[in-house]
Write an enzyme that holds these catalytic residues in place. Sequence first.
Site, PDB file in Angstrom:
ATOM      1  N   LYS A 181      -5.215   2.582  -2.975  1.00 39.12           N
ATOM      2  CA  LYS A 181      -4.436   2.171  -1.805  1.00 39.12           C
ATOM      3  C   LYS A 181      -5.325   2.105  -0.553  1.00 39.12           C
ATOM      4  O   LYS A 181      -5.095   1.292   0.340  1.00 39.12           O
ATOM      5  CB  LYS A 181      -3.248   3.122  -1.590  1.00 39.12           C
ATOM      6  CG  LYS A 181      -2.223   3.075  -2.728  1.00 39.12           C
ATOM      7  CD  LYS A 181      -1.597   1.704  -2.908  1.00 39.12           C
ATOM      8  CE  LYS A 181      -0.640   1.627  -4.074  1.00 39.12           C
ATOM      9  NZ  LYS A 181      -0.065   0.302  -4.313  1.00 39.12           N
ATOM     10  N   SER A 233       0.851  -1.182   0.000  1.00 41.68           N
ATOM     11  CA  SER A 233       0.000   0.000   0.000  1.00 41.68           C
ATOM     12  C   SER A 233       0.891   1.238   0.000  1.00 41.68           C
ATOM     13  O   SER A 233       2.033   1.205  -0.478  1.00 41.68           O
ATOM     14  CB  SER A 233      -0.921  -0.047   1.223  1.00 41.68           C
ATOM     15  OG  SER A 233      -1.734   1.099   1.262  1.00 41.68           O
ATOM     16  N   TYR A 258      -5.126   6.769  -7.497  1.00 43.72           N
ATOM     17  CA  TYR A 258      -4.052   6.030  -6.824  1.00 43.72           C
ATOM     18  C   TYR A 258      -4.345   5.923  -5.325  1.00 43.72           C
ATOM     19  O   TYR A 258      -4.335   4.829  -4.748  1.00 43.72           O
ATOM     20  CB  TYR A 258      -2.719   6.751  -7.050  1.00 43.72           C
ATOM     21  CG  TYR A 258      -1.556   6.134  -6.305  1.00 43.72           C
ATOM     22  CD1 TYR A 258      -0.898   5.020  -6.807  1.00 43.72           C
ATOM     23  CD2 TYR A 258      -1.107   6.680  -5.092  1.00 43.72           C
ATOM     24  CE1 TYR A 258       0.176   4.451  -6.125  1.00 43.72           C
ATOM     25  CE2 TYR A 258      -0.033   6.117  -4.410  1.00 43.72           C
ATOM     26  CZ  TYR A 258       0.600   5.007  -4.932  1.00 43.72           C
ATOM     27  OH  TYR A 258       1.656   4.443  -4.250  1.00 43.72           O
TER      28      TYR A 258
HETATM   29  N1  NAP Z   1       8.001   4.692  -4.580  1.00 45.69           N
HETATM   30  C1  NAP Z   1       7.357   4.981  -3.468  1.00 45.69           C
HETATM   31  O1  NAP Z   1       7.726   5.878  -2.725  1.00 45.69           O
HETATM   32  C2  NAP Z   1       6.149   4.198  -3.099  1.00 45.69           C
HETATM   33  C3  NAP Z   1       5.452   4.602  -1.965  1.00 45.69           C
HETATM   34  C4  NAP Z   1       4.337   3.901  -1.582  1.00 45.69           C
HETATM   35  C5  NAP Z   1       3.952   2.795  -2.297  1.00 45.69           C
HETATM   36  N2  NAP Z   1       4.637   2.414  -3.394  1.00 45.69           N
HETATM   37  C6  NAP Z   1       4.144   1.239  -4.120  1.00 45.69           C
HETATM   38  O2  NAP Z   1       5.205   0.410  -4.505  1.00 45.69           O
HETATM   39  C7  NAP Z   1       4.796  -0.358  -5.623  1.00 45.69           C
HETATM   40  C8  NAP Z   1       5.904  -0.332  -6.658  1.00 45.69           C
HETATM   41  O3  NAP Z   1       6.054   0.978  -7.131  1.00 45.69           O
HETATM   42  P1  NAP Z   1       7.470   1.632  -7.451  1.00 45.69           P
HETATM   43  O4  NAP Z   1       7.549   2.861  -6.683  1.00 45.69           O
HETATM   44  O5  NAP Z   1       8.536   0.629  -7.331  1.00 45.69           O
HETATM   45  O6  NAP Z   1       7.246   2.055  -8.976  1.00 45.69           O
HETATM   46  P2  NAP Z   1       7.912   1.540 -10.326  1.00 45.69           P
HETATM   47  O7  NAP Z   1       9.376   1.590 -10.235  1.00 45.69           O
HETATM   48  O8  NAP Z   1       7.234   2.318 -11.407  1.00 45.69           O
HETATM   49  O9  NAP Z   1       7.470   0.016 -10.415  1.00 45.69           O
HETATM   50  C9  NAP Z   1       6.168  -0.362 -10.743  1.00 45.69           C
HETATM   51  C10 NAP Z   1       6.195  -1.778 -11.237  1.00 45.69           C
HETATM   52  O10 NAP Z   1       4.848  -2.193 -11.501  1.00 45.69           O
HETATM   53  C11 NAP Z   1       4.795  -2.701 -12.828  1.00 45.69           C
HETATM   54  N3  NAP Z   1       3.484  -2.499 -13.410  1.00 45.69           N
HETATM   55  C12 NAP Z   1       2.835  -1.344 -13.637  1.00 45.69           C
HETATM   56  N4  NAP Z   1       1.648  -1.567 -14.227  1.00 45.69           N
HETATM   57  C13 NAP Z   1       1.542  -2.916 -14.379  1.00 45.69           C
HETATM   58  C14 NAP Z   1       0.569  -3.762 -14.943  1.00 45.69           C
HETATM   59  N5  NAP Z   1      -0.560  -3.302 -15.489  1.00 45.69           N
HETATM   60  N6  NAP Z   1       0.800  -5.104 -14.934  1.00 45.69           N
HETATM   61  C15 NAP Z   1       1.922  -5.600 -14.409  1.00 45.69           C
HETATM   62  N7  NAP Z   1       2.894  -4.842 -13.876  1.00 45.69           N
HETATM   63  C16 NAP Z   1       2.715  -3.516 -13.865  1.00 45.69           C
HETATM   64  C17 NAP Z   1       5.850  -1.905 -13.582  1.00 45.69           C
HETATM   65  O11 NAP Z   1       6.165  -2.555 -14.789  1.00 45.69           O
HETATM   66  P3  NAP Z   1       6.717  -1.709 -16.062  1.00 45.69           P
HETATM   67  O12 NAP Z   1       8.158  -1.440 -15.790  1.00 45.69           O
HETATM   68  O13 NAP Z   1       6.491  -2.623 -17.211  1.00 45.69           O
HETATM   69  O14 NAP Z   1       5.897  -0.455 -16.147  1.00 45.69           O
HETATM   70  C18 NAP Z   1       6.963  -1.921 -12.555  1.00 45.69           C
HETATM   71  O15 NAP Z   1       7.616  -3.148 -12.569  1.00 45.69           O
HETATM   72  C19 NAP Z   1       3.490   0.249  -6.110  1.00 45.69           C
HETATM   73  O16 NAP Z   1       2.416  -0.552  -5.665  1.00 45.69           O
HETATM   74  C20 NAP Z   1       3.451   1.587  -5.420  1.00 45.69           C
HETATM   75  O17 NAP Z   1       2.149   2.041  -5.204  1.00 45.69           O
HETATM   76  C21 NAP Z   1       5.735   3.087  -3.820  1.00 45.69           C
END
Ligand code: NAP
Length: 452
Positions: free
Chosen positions: A260, A233, A256
């Site tokens: 969450k 989340s 978004y």
């Molecule tokens: N970064 C933060 O500070 C933060 C904070 C809170 C929560 N989160 C959560 O952490 C998780 C990962 O995010 P991240 O920050 O690491 O972002 P990220 O680097 O953009 O990674 C997102 C991943 O999800 C994949 N993805 C997106 N749409 C998809 C789909 N339709 N089917 C299958 N895979 C898909 C992407 O694949 P592609 O490369 O092919 O697009 C990528 O591998 C998310 O759930 C996000 O909400 C992140």
Amino acid sequence: MAAELPQTQFTALVTGANSGLGFAIACRLITEFLETRPLSETLILIVTTRSTRKSDDTVSRLQLHVDRTVRKSRGQSSEKERPYEYARIKLKSEIVDLTSIISVQQLAQRLQESAHKIDTLILNAGIGGWTGVNWLNAVWTVSTDWVHATTWPTMKIAGKGWLAKPQLAGQADGKATTSSEQRQAPGQEDVELPLGEVFTANVFGHYLLAHYTMPLLSTTAANGISGKIIWISSIEAHARALNLDDFQALDSHEAYESSKRVTDILALTYGMPATRPWVSQFTSTVNDSSEPKNTSPPKMYVTHPGVCGTAIFPLPYLLNFLMTLTFYVSRWLGSPWHTCDPYLGATAAVWIALTPQSQLDATEERDGIGKWGVATDRLGNERVAKTEVEGWGWGGRVGEPKRKGRKRGVQDLTEEQREGFVELGRDVWRRMEEMRNEWEEKLPPARWGLKL
Ligand SMILES: NC(=O)c1ccc[n+]([C@@H]2O[C@H](COP(=O)([O-])OP(=O)(O)OC[C@H]3O[C@@H](n4cnc5c(N)ncnc54)[C@H](OP(=O)(O)O)[C@@H]3O)[C@@H](O)[C@H]2O)c1
């Protein structure tokens, strides 16, 4: 001498593992598994991406991580000299697009055919649905209220009404596509059942994946250890973002945050008597002979990574670098939630994945069921930290001790709020099961031979 065969296997599946947090979770799982689990245990790590190229690249980068970890912990030995440690990590990859129900069903079919029990399913993949930054807002809020503005930002510009690609037309092969291909008008067949892109990527696709892998996550009661479903989340799961009349947030600029919030509610109310009628449908499994199995369903947890620099927010390289720099400044200013580095952000999910069930049960018994986040001190020493959820508090207990890192303006939990949260849980679980049933009428999972 040939390597001895390890005796037990631990299987973890991580979605969206090619970048950001997902890749960090995969790396951290490998490191902590090698460091903490007995030599007799093997980790089977299944990573999902959206293309063969991304899968191959992810597996080779993870293999490098295995090499580095083994060399660091056992001296500078090569794979030839230390075959046993290398043999303890088996990397596999799968392709899935979570906004395609057929793609999810086909992944589940392949997993069922491989007959691996899944010990932990980490539902990480996700999109933000953001298109840019309101720079005026960014400069003002960051300069006047740095930590709050970088923890619960108001400067993000989000798209509205983004739909997943049509599910029924041209999708028979279930191949993954890119995000940009998907924001078209819905196909005729989907007009009555629109699927929001952000909602489906973040919640509904994962929900279906968890349901379809239920036979692999549930174990016979005799074994006593069932699998874990771990949601990722966010600290931005604002209560205000979820409107039950617009469940997928199609008419909102907070799709978004709404997705969450749904994630939090699903996980926190999973074990409650109030949600049982729907949760029991979600977890139900039937064996080949259509007789109900004596299984114990998986446990469900919700975690968040704090705030870390990843590609989830679409920014050019330099701006992305500056964004990450503002995160570090927030940490130095005392923010507990700025993990900054995705490897630190992976702490909570990996902790839940590898901690023995009995220990997690005892913690929940003592402190209540809650959302597990990652916090750090100024030096970046990470720790798992319970995080306040609006309407639920830290553990769903009225009068519980307050902790650091509260969002400004959140009220202390009252009995009425707690009751309202349980009610919300009932509504959210009912909606999710209704959606699943509606879609399964159109796209029956049985046609892929899925056993449920
Ligand atoms: N970064 C933060 O500070 C933060 C904070 C809170 C929560 N989160 C959560 O952490 C998780 C990962 O995010 P991240 O920050 O690491 O972002 P990220 O680097 O953009 O990674 C997102 C991943 O999800 C994949 N993805 C997106 N749409 C998809 C789909 N339709 N089917 C299958 N895979 C898909 C992407 O694949 P592609 O490369 O092919 O697009 C990528 O591998 C998310 O759930 C996000 O909400 C992140």
